[in-house]
Design a protein around this motif. Sequence first.
Motif, PDB file in Angstrom:
ATOM      1  N   LYS B 139       9.122  22.311  90.734  1.00  0.00           N
ATOM      2  CA  LYS B 139       9.655  23.330  91.642  1.00  0.00           C
ATOM      3  C   LYS B 139      10.842  24.066  91.022  1.00  0.00           C
ATOM      4  CE  LYS B 139      11.447  23.875  96.350  1.00  0.00           C
ATOM      5  NZ  LYS B 139      11.941  23.135  97.537  1.00  0.00           N
ATOM      6  N   HIS B 140      11.686  23.327  90.275  1.00  0.00           N
ATOM      7  CA  HIS B 140      12.910  23.929  89.740  1.00  0.00           C
ATOM      8  C   HIS B 140      12.840  24.189  88.237  1.00  0.00           C
ATOM      9  CE1 HIS B 140      15.102  23.405  93.564  1.00  0.00           C
ATOM     10  NE2 HIS B 140      14.348  22.343  93.689  1.00  0.00           N
ATOM     11  N   HIS B 141      11.654  23.978  87.633  1.00  0.00           N
ATOM     12  CA  HIS B 141      11.462  24.264  86.194  1.00  0.00           C
ATOM     13  C   HIS B 141      12.445  23.505  85.309  1.00  0.00           C
ATOM     14  CE1 HIS B 141       8.796  27.381  87.614  1.00  0.00           C
ATOM     15  NE2 HIS B 141       9.778  27.811  88.397  1.00  0.00           N
ATOM     16  N   ILE B 142      12.538  22.203  85.562  1.00  0.00           N
ATOM     17  CA  ILE B 142      13.417  21.341  84.766  1.00  0.00           C
ATOM     18  C   ILE B 142      12.554  20.285  84.077  1.00  0.00           C
ATOM     19  CG2 ILE B 142      15.346  19.710  84.842  1.00  0.00           C
ATOM     20  CD1 ILE B 142      16.080  21.074  87.562  1.00  0.00           C
ATOM     21  N   PRO B 143      12.644  20.143  82.762  1.00  0.00           N
ATOM     22  CA  PRO B 143      11.857  19.097  82.096  1.00  0.00           C
ATOM     23  C   PRO B 143      12.286  17.698  82.547  1.00  0.00           C
ATOM     24  CG  PRO B 143      13.209  20.318  80.505  1.00  0.00           C
ATOM     25  CD  PRO B 143      13.462  20.925  81.832  1.00  0.00           C
ATOM     26  N   TRP B 144      11.333  16.770  82.524  1.00  0.00           N
ATOM     27  CA  TRP B 144      11.703  15.367  82.766  1.00  0.00           C
ATOM     28  C   TRP B 144      10.922  14.455  81.836  1.00  0.00           C
ATOM     29  CZ3 TRP B 144       9.158  11.130  85.501  1.00  0.00           C
ATOM     30  CH2 TRP B 144       7.871  11.422  85.964  1.00  0.00           C
ATOM     31  N   ILE B 145      11.440  13.238  81.644  1.00  0.00           N
ATOM     32  CA  ILE B 145      10.839  12.299  80.691  1.00  0.00           C
ATOM     33  C   ILE B 145      10.554  10.986  81.405  1.00  0.00           C
ATOM     34  CG2 ILE B 145      11.099  11.133  78.470  1.00  0.00           C
ATOM     35  CD1 ILE B 145      13.260  13.312  77.812  1.00  0.00           C
ATOM     36  N   TYR B 146       9.244  10.728  81.563  1.00  0.00           N
ATOM     37  CA  TYR B 146       8.794   9.478  82.193  1.00  0.00           C
ATOM     38  C   TYR B 146       8.956   8.330  81.207  1.00  0.00           C
ATOM     39  CZ  TYR B 146       5.116   6.045  83.467  1.00  0.00           C
ATOM     40  OH  TYR B 146       4.396   4.897  83.747  1.00  0.00           O
ATOM     41  N   GLY B 147       9.456   7.208  81.694  1.00  0.00           N
ATOM     42  CA  GLY B 147       9.512   5.993  80.893  1.00  0.00           C
ATOM     43  C   GLY B 147       9.345   4.796  81.803  1.00  0.00           C
ATOM     44  N   ALA B 148       8.644   3.761  81.328  1.00  0.00           N
ATOM     45  CA  ALA B 148       8.451   2.561  82.137  1.00  0.00           C
ATOM     46  C   ALA B 148       8.082   1.392  81.232  1.00  0.00           C
ATOM     47  CB  ALA B 148       7.356   2.778  83.171  1.00  0.00           C
ATOM     48  N   CYS B 149       8.346   0.182  81.721  1.00  0.00           N
ATOM     49  CA  CYS B 149       7.990  -0.994  80.929  1.00  0.00           C
ATOM     50  C   CYS B 149       7.800  -2.208  81.828  1.00  0.00           C
ATOM     51  CB  CYS B 149       9.054  -1.286  79.873  1.00  0.00           C
ATOM     52  SG  CYS B 149      10.752  -1.223  80.456  1.00  0.00           S
ATOM     53  N   VAL B 150       7.002  -3.144  81.358  1.00  0.00           N
ATOM     54  CA  VAL B 150       6.817  -4.438  82.009  1.00  0.00           C
ATOM     55  C   VAL B 150       6.354  -5.399  80.920  1.00  0.00           C
ATOM     56  CG1 VAL B 150       4.415  -3.981  82.684  1.00  0.00           C
ATOM     57  CG2 VAL B 150       5.749  -5.624  83.976  1.00  0.00           C
ATOM     58  N   GLY B 151       6.802  -6.651  80.973  1.00  0.00           N
ATOM     59  CA  GLY B 151       6.451  -7.599  79.912  1.00  0.00           C
ATOM     60  C   GLY B 151       6.908  -7.076  78.559  1.00  0.00           C
ATOM     61  N   SER B 152       5.987  -7.018  77.598  1.00  0.00           N
ATOM     62  CA  SER B 152       6.297  -6.455  76.273  1.00  0.00           C
ATOM     63  C   SER B 152       5.689  -5.068  76.110  1.00  0.00           C
ATOM     64  CB  SER B 152       5.754  -7.380  75.174  1.00  0.00           C
ATOM     65  OG  SER B 152       4.373  -7.615  75.348  1.00  0.00           O
ATOM     66  N   PHE B 153       5.250  -4.508  77.233  1.00  0.00           N
ATOM     67  CA  PHE B 153       4.503  -3.251  77.244  1.00  0.00           C
ATOM     68  C   PHE B 153       5.370  -2.117  77.785  1.00  0.00           C
ATOM     69  CE2 PHE B 153       1.216  -0.526  79.387  1.00  0.00           C
ATOM     70  CZ  PHE B 153       0.457  -0.219  78.271  1.00  0.00           C
ATOM     71  N   GLY B 154       5.150  -0.916  77.262  1.00  0.00           N
ATOM     72  CA  GLY B 154       5.901   0.219  77.775  1.00  0.00           C
ATOM     73  C   GLY B 154       5.202   1.518  77.473  1.00  0.00           C
ATOM     74  N   MET B 155       5.702   2.594  78.086  1.00  0.00           N
ATOM     75  CA  MET B 155       5.076   3.898  77.927  1.00  0.00           C
ATOM     76  C   MET B 155       6.082   5.004  78.195  1.00  0.00           C
ATOM     77  SD  MET B 155       2.648   3.601  81.360  1.00  0.00           S
ATOM     78  CE  MET B 155       1.479   2.621  80.436  1.00  0.00           C
ATOM     79  N   SER B 156       5.781   6.177  77.641  1.00  0.00           N
ATOM     80  CA  SER B 156       6.642   7.332  77.861  1.00  0.00           C
ATOM     81  C   SER B 156       5.832   8.616  77.766  1.00  0.00           C
ATOM     82  CB  SER B 156       7.774   7.334  76.821  1.00  0.00           C
ATOM     83  OG  SER B 156       8.620   8.451  77.009  1.00  0.00           O
TER      84      SER B 156
END
Lengths: 339, 339, 77, 77
Positions: B139-156
């Motif tokens: 809506k406001h044209h602002i970049p964002w960066i997803y990040g998450a992790c659990v155990g030894s696993f993660g993503m971005s």
Amino acid sequence: MNDRYSRQLLFSPIGEKGQSLIGRKHVLMIGAGALGSGNAEVLVRSGVGKLTIIDRDYVEASNLQRQQLYTEEDVKEKLPKAIAAKKRLMAINSEVEVVAMVADAVPSLLEDLVSEVDLILDATDNFETRMLLNDISQKHHIPWIYGACVGSFGMSLTIIPGVTPCLHCLLKKIPIQGMTCDTGGIIAPAVQMVIAHQTAEALKILVGDLDAIRTTFTSFDMWRNQYSNIKVAKIKDTGCLSCGEAPTYPFLQQENLTKTTVLCGRDTVQVRPSTVQQLDLQRLSQQMKVSGYDTKGNPYLLSIDLKPERVVIFQDGRALIHGTKDLAQARSIYQKLLG
Amino acid sequence: MNDRYSRQLLFSPIGEKGQSLIGRKHVLMIGAGALGSGNAEVLVRSGVGKLTIIDRDYVEASNLQRQQLYTEEDVKEKLPKAIAAKKRLMAINSEVEVVAMVADAVPSLLEDLVSEVDLILDATDNFETRMLLNDISQKHHIPWIYGACVGSFGMSLTIIPGVTPCLHCLLKKIPIQGMTCDTGGIIAPAVQMVIAHQTAEALKILVGDLDAIRTTFTSFDMWRNQYSNIKVAKIKDTGCLSCGEAPTYPFLQQENLTKTTVLCGRDTVQVRPSTVQQLDLQRLSQQMKVSGYDTKGNPYLLSIDLKPERVVIFQDGRALIHGTKDLAQARSIYQKLLG
Amino acid sequence: MNNVLFFAHLKDEVGVESLQIEAKGKSVLALKQEVHETYGLSSIDSVMTAINEEFAEDDDVIQEGDTIAFIPPVSGG
Amino acid sequence: MNNVLFFAHLKDEVGVESLQIEAKGKSVLALKQEVHETYGLSSIDSVMTAINEEFAEDDDVIQEGDTIAFIPPVSGG
């Protein structure tokens, strides 16, 4: 702090048994710069039994951009990194035994220490010390984890004596470097990435999950979005003087180690006397002031401003000559001051 | 601290110009747990102009194993994470403006804040808030960066409005999760790895190096030595209600947001009143003590031990009900205490 | 043909991330020298070489289609 | 044949990191259902699917030799 490790206990490759193993292990960390401070924080939060940190440096303003554990106050106090690191690590986890040594990682010191060490973590900034760690690792059958970074680039390799090739197999000799922190800079995400790899490998080794250990040389570039794993098994060399059939551990021999070193990332030479001194820094400071030198100090070091060079002398006789990269000039400045 | 950014200035994709841009940017960090504290430390050390941290939680012993910035003392004082984070961040870099908000990241709060924000960093622990961030970003044209992790696993994943697909394109709806911190635990190297990716992307966005931005979804498993980059361009959906041709931003609508939430990694329910309160915690504490309850507090919160449940009430009326995962039971406990 | 990759600052020295070079039958050392002379790659003494994601020695011989990567060891910490 | 990879905790659910499955001509959704019924993969509703390192939709059709990866979104932070 009963609940402290609950999330780590839930991770099944660690569990109660793994946590108990981690809590009985002793890790030796060589260096307390960017990689050293970050690795130390993870290990101490994870509950390692004992952590010994060896670092020869003190905290400077240019460290703060990427070196966890340190604050502006540490810069103002010119605290040695090992001391500043320990202070913060104790506030994080008072259950861990942290030993801070303000010293250069020379063969004799390491040989004295390693008999009770389970793992060596590399956080140095030069290959000479890494080749020394590699020989110590092979001679005493202690795993070590290589890590390094410059710019947005980094790399890591896990070395298990008797199992994997060693750094000497890979590099053959101490490399001539085209790139240092001084020419390429360094950004914090590259540091974090190496720390992630080194600490994952450290936890696997500490809990004894040898099947999980990484068998590739990992390198990456965080700015260019590259990540690569290269198999190393083939380069294991039976004639290697560090890990082969007739090892001589060449980098443990004093004549193979220089006494003056240009430090990575700085216009600075370290000069190390051939024998360890026990200087009376307070008396030395008085002498210098009488001689008209601009000096500052604390119980651990004495800083002498020679304009443009600045000399920082530690109790063991070692000195950092800031403002030069010329080894002979550095040695000269040192000798003019200390005889 | 003149020399503070010297190693970052030497990195040519940043340089003097990039550093000056970083120093003028405002980053909004949602969450100050493992990812939030680590990301915040890197951004503040790197010299971001302003960092606003929103977190609804306080520091607990089980956080210390992986959450940078926090100490045993913060646990003893039950400090809200945003407050404890700010305290440490100011000691690290007093030149950065750090704004700490002890609050839940609800649509109205975010809409008020984002007009002057250049980048949103995701450090939340639930998908509902991420879908909300995703709508705010579009809506406001602002970049964002997803990040998450659990155990030894993660993503971005890096999401740039108008350029990349959004999280709603990728997930379609808020996923039902098979795995939380509560069942799988979490180890610090996975956290560090996500931080490395999020902060690298953050620096690229802050200096405006859009060509360098990662165009893949990155995931990894640090224990199993896996690393994968998956292209996302194809999933961009012109009919997406968040980023498509006729967006409705469904997750900004209050009726789509729940009022009670089971928190990741804990036997805890958060209850949030439909309107924000301004509680007098001191008076409430007196009342509770008179009623025979075992209470403790500080200026930011009030803790009431109901044995086995424990209720922590914040000034805005929000409460954490520890010792239950039952939403109805939690709501009931809350209403019994606060009417 | 062979795809030759340059890691880290070697990219900046050579000016590109990768090159297509006909290297079949050449040793790793010969390829290093060629890249040094033709494309300005420095410090070929210390650069590490991988063939198809496996470290190689200077006397290993390159086959048709092999991907070669040059990786500089770095010392910062 | 197709190589099917399971990421993160999906490995533990299925018991292996990868499977060889004949999936040519099947939709992603059909393969998900098969893996759910035969190998116990849970939460097929929310699992993300990639074909040859590119995200795919439920109605995409699998070709001979495609590598399929199932990736669970995670929320911890």
